[in-house]
Write a protein that holds these residues in place. Sequence first.
Motif, short mmCIF file in Angstrom:
data_model
loop_
_atom_site.label_atom_id
_atom_site.label_comp_id
_atom_site.label_asym_id
_atom_site.label_seq_id
_atom_site.Cartn_x
_atom_site.Cartn_y
_atom_site.Cartn_z
N PRO A 3 0.36 -1.15 0.21
CA PRO A 3 0.19 -0.22 0.12
C PRO A 3 0.69 1.12 0.10
CG PRO A 3 -0.68 -1.53 1.13
CD PRO A 3 0.64 -2.01 1.57
N LEU A 4 1.69 1.28 0.68
CA LEU A 4 2.52 2.34 0.87
C LEU A 4 3.50 2.78 -0.58
CD1 LEU A 4 2.93 4.29 2.83
CD2 LEU A 4 5.08 2.77 3.72
N GLY A 5 4.28 1.23 -0.84
CA GLY A 5 4.16 1.60 -1.94
C GLY A 5 2.81 2.48 -3.77
N ILE A 6 2.20 1.49 -3.68
CA ILE A 6 1.60 3.06 -4.13
C ILE A 6 0.66 4.20 -4.30
CG2 ILE A 6 -1.20 1.69 -5.03
CD1 ILE A 6 -0.99 -0.54 -4.55
N PHE A 7 0.72 4.20 -2.72
CA PHE A 7 0.83 5.97 -2.61
C PHE A 7 1.75 6.70 -2.86
CE2 PHE A 7 -2.22 4.26 1.27
CZ PHE A 7 -3.44 5.22 0.50
N CYS A 8 3.06 5.93 -2.48
CA CYS A 8 4.45 6.43 -2.74
C CYS A 8 4.37 6.78 -4.76
CB CYS A 8 5.16 6.13 -3.04
SG CYS A 8 6.25 6.66 -1.03
N GLY A 9 3.92 6.02 -5.16
CA GLY A 9 3.82 5.81 -6.84
C GLY A 9 2.44 6.80 -7.35
N GLU A 17 10.44 8.38 0.41
CA GLU A 17 11.38 8.13 -0.52
C GLU A 17 12.58 8.32 -0.25
OE1 GLU A 17 10.45 6.78 -4.27
OE2 GLU A 17 8.61 7.03 -3.73
N PRO A 18 13.28 9.06 0.21
CA PRO A 18 14.27 9.32 0.46
C PRO A 18 14.30 8.82 1.18
CG PRO A 18 13.34 11.69 -0.16
CD PRO A 18 11.92 10.92 -0.22
N PHE A 19 14.55 8.88 2.98
CA PHE A 19 14.19 7.89 3.98
C PHE A 19 14.36 6.54 3.63
CE2 PHE A 19 13.64 5.85 7.61
CZ PHE A 19 14.46 5.41 8.42
N VAL A 20 13.06 6.14 3.01
CA VAL A 20 13.89 4.67 2.62
C VAL A 20 14.94 4.20 1.78
CG1 VAL A 20 12.24 2.75 1.33
CG2 VAL A 20 11.18 4.44 2.35
N GLU A 21 15.27 5.09 0.73
CA GLU A 21 16.08 4.60 -0.17
C GLU A 21 17.64 4.97 0.78
OE1 GLU A 21 17.21 4.78 -3.68
OE2 GLU A 21 15.61 6.14 -3.50
N GLY A 32 14.93 -6.65 5.69
CA GLY A 32 15.28 -6.79 3.71
C GLY A 32 14.76 -6.58 3.08
N THR A 33 13.45 -6.92 3.52
CA THR A 33 12.18 -6.74 2.28
C THR A 33 11.64 -5.59 2.06
OG1 THR A 33 11.80 -9.39 2.83
CG2 THR A 33 10.19 -8.44 0.62
N LEU A 34 10.89 -4.80 3.22
CA LEU A 34 10.34 -3.98 2.92
C LEU A 34 10.48 -2.60 2.64
CD1 LEU A 34 8.10 -2.99 3.93
CD2 LEU A 34 8.91 -2.08 6.31
N PHE A 35 11.75 -2.19 2.36
CA PHE A 35 12.67 -1.08 1.82
C PHE A 35 12.73 -1.01 0.42
CE2 PHE A 35 13.60 -1.29 6.32
CZ PHE A 35 12.77 0.50 7.11
N GLN A 36 13.30 -2.18 -0.09
CA GLN A 36 13.52 -2.25 -1.27
C GLN A 36 11.61 -2.56 -1.93
OE1 GLN A 36 15.90 -3.17 -2.55
NE2 GLN A 36 17.43 -3.84 -1.58
N GLN A 37 11.26 -3.17 -1.01
CA GLN A 37 9.48 -3.05 -1.67
C GLN A 37 8.55 -2.47 -2.32
OE1 GLN A 37 7.06 -5.50 0.78
NE2 GLN A 37 6.15 -6.87 -0.42
N ILE A 38 9.34 -0.48 -0.65
CA ILE A 38 8.20 -0.03 -0.86
C ILE A 38 8.41 0.68 -2.50
CG2 ILE A 38 8.05 2.29 -0.37
CD1 ILE A 38 8.18 1.47 2.80
N ILE A 58 7.69 -1.28 -5.47
CA ILE A 58 6.26 -1.15 -6.33
C ILE A 58 5.81 0.53 -6.69
CG2 ILE A 58 3.61 -1.14 -4.83
CD1 ILE A 58 5.15 -3.78 -4.50
N ALA A 59 6.48 1.75 -6.26
CA ALA A 59 6.16 2.89 -6.16
C ALA A 59 6.69 2.62 -7.88
CB ALA A 59 7.41 3.93 -5.38
N ASN A 60 7.96 2.65 -8.57
CA ASN A 60 8.19 2.88 -9.38
C ASN A 60 7.35 2.07 -10.61
OD1 ASN A 60 10.21 4.19 -10.13
ND2 ASN A 60 11.95 2.86 -8.80
N THR A 61 6.81 0.97 -10.10
CA THR A 61 5.80 0.09 -10.70
C THR A 61 4.67 0.97 -10.98
OG1 THR A 61 6.70 -1.60 -9.77
CG2 THR A 61 4.87 -1.75 -11.38
#
Lengths: 301, 321
Positions: free
Chosen positions: B144-150, B160-164, B196-202, B205-208
């Motif tokens: 959901p967070l990725g979709i919101f960001c995207g 995204e800056p922090f996640v990055e 390990g997964t979450l930050f890449q995932q956000i 998914i945002a990019n997608t």
Amino acid sequence: MNTTNHLPSYLEQSDAVRNRFDRLKAREVLLEIKDLGKNYKTAKGIVTALKDVNFTVHRREFVCVIGPSGCGKSTLARILAGLESHTSGEVLLDGKPVTGPGRDRGMVFQGYTLFPWLTVKKNVMFGLEMNNLSATEAGREAELWLELIGLEKFAHAYPHELSGGMKQRVAIARALVNQPRILLMDEPFGALDAQSRVKMQAHLLEIWRSIDITVLFITHDLDEAIFLADRILVLKAHPGEVQELIEVPVQRPRSPEQFASPEFLATKARLESLIHTPEPEPDAEVKPHMIRFVNIADNVE
Amino acid sequence: MNISSWFVARKDLSQGNKTLLGIGSFLFPLLIWCVVSYVPFVWHPMVRISNPGDVDYFQSGMLVDKTVYKDEQANMHTAGKTPPQGKPANPIYLPAPLDVAKAFYTGFTTAPDQQDGQWLYQSLWHSIQIIFWGFFLSSIIGVPLGIFCGTYTPVSRLIEPFVEFFRYLPAPAFGALAVAILGIYDGPKIAIIVIGTLFQQILIIANTTRKLDYALIEAAMTLGTSRIKLLLHVILPGVLPEIYRDQRILLGWAWTYLIVAELIGASSGITWFITQQARYQHFNNVYAAIFMIGLLGIGGDMLLAALGKRLFRWNLSANKE
Ligand SMILES: Nc1ncnc2c1ncn2[C@@H]1O[C@H](COP(=O)(O)OP(=O)(O)OP(=O)(O)O)[C@@H](O)[C@H]1O
Ligand SMILES: [Mg+2]
């Protein structure tokens, strides 16, 4: 072009045509555009896409917009649709200013924009469902429209199974089922082959005749513009300004035979002189100088 | 198949040829492994002693270096004593395919060596549960967070800056911290997989989500779609097949974090099994367990791919795969 000498002026109208225009202009004004201007801020500075555009469109009128590439045709359509803001002037639909996208202005794009995850029927139902119509009612309306565009057999097909022409027919139905006041079309047949293009034009005129819809149709094909339009708005590039608003003197109902009629040719000659005479495009100055790479005797001409 | 026809860019293959090549891609490494294991003159740097002869420190069944073996043989010859005998062998860490296959089978049929030990399938099941919960928790937040960001630029600029930054922090580095907070059992393991997964995932998914054709969104807006409906009825269905595919790839990454995660706190699951077996030098069991993970991974992925094909029938690229 010495034939122009024998042509009547594009300003001459037969009585039937003049009467039609009188009746048309007596209709209420649907769309009013006043001193419309649009600047884009880009990295290279400010680009003026549209400047001082003024015109009005009456209800059930068919207006075509033509002009050279980059003159702001798409920008105009997008501003009317509410997808883009304008920097100056006013856009009034039924006297009310346009502020954002809405169901009272349908749009058909040049690219295919059917929702690929929905079947043809669901695509047509989309607008109604978004506006809180029940699924059964929306379904009934959609079926009616599919019949009207002759695609009832494809109701359950997905967009990727349709040809380009069919996709655009569905896109038109999808926009019209919402009963918009005006249908904005940005080169909707630009990606189609010549044959389907002609079919689609006739089809569109038929739809326009049968329902209460006003059309603003963007194209860069002169024949298409003359064949479809009551009036043609000719824009010029850099900045996009109105050059002329031409009343097409070709009689209705239109048929492909009229392509050779004197009124048609006169209008076309006028459009050509408007669009092609202005200062040459930068690429026009790049002259190719071809060297012959084959044997002189091996001539193809 | 003509070899020159192999290198036509993006050419489609018949189903039969695809299957054939797919089998080949497994048979080929297996063949190399068989050759190295069963053909005595290929590699075999060791010798397994069958008869120690008069060499006092050799024992029957012992693995010795080939040079040592040759030296001792020469020594015994010159001393006039009985030379040792043996057969060329591979190092203990490379068991033969057949041994591994046997270990694979017996792993499921024999009770564990230690009394408190777990059956292989129990270890595996524990690992699968860790993966499932780690990936599930990560997805509940990340998708959901990725979709919101995207979808919404301000959200993207805020998150995204922090996640990055965070995604460059190695997840295993949080092991000790996770144990301190969540105890030594499954908690910290799940946490490592989530980190390990979450930050890449956000980010993925945002990019997608951003790749969805903007014209579709515009078309929907001209049809009178409200903002919330735009998200639910256009953006979500439009990106779902791609997100599904991302999730499959991310699940593969989650598996790679499993081994690290299971070493944290009280080691458990398939990793515990592997380290135990390696300690007793049962390398055939180690290989069997590693293959088991591979099979589970690819099996799961094939299942998900088949499911995706059924779910997203409208999606051309999903059907092409
Ligand atoms: N988003 C944008 N940002 C900056 N400049 C833009 C943008 N969109 C259009 N322009 C500029 O505005 C001018 C008009 O563009 P527009 O797309 O409306 O032309 P057009 O008449 O539709 O052209 P075509 O016939 O090629 O479709 C062009 O000079 C273009 O470079
Ligand atoms: Mg355009």
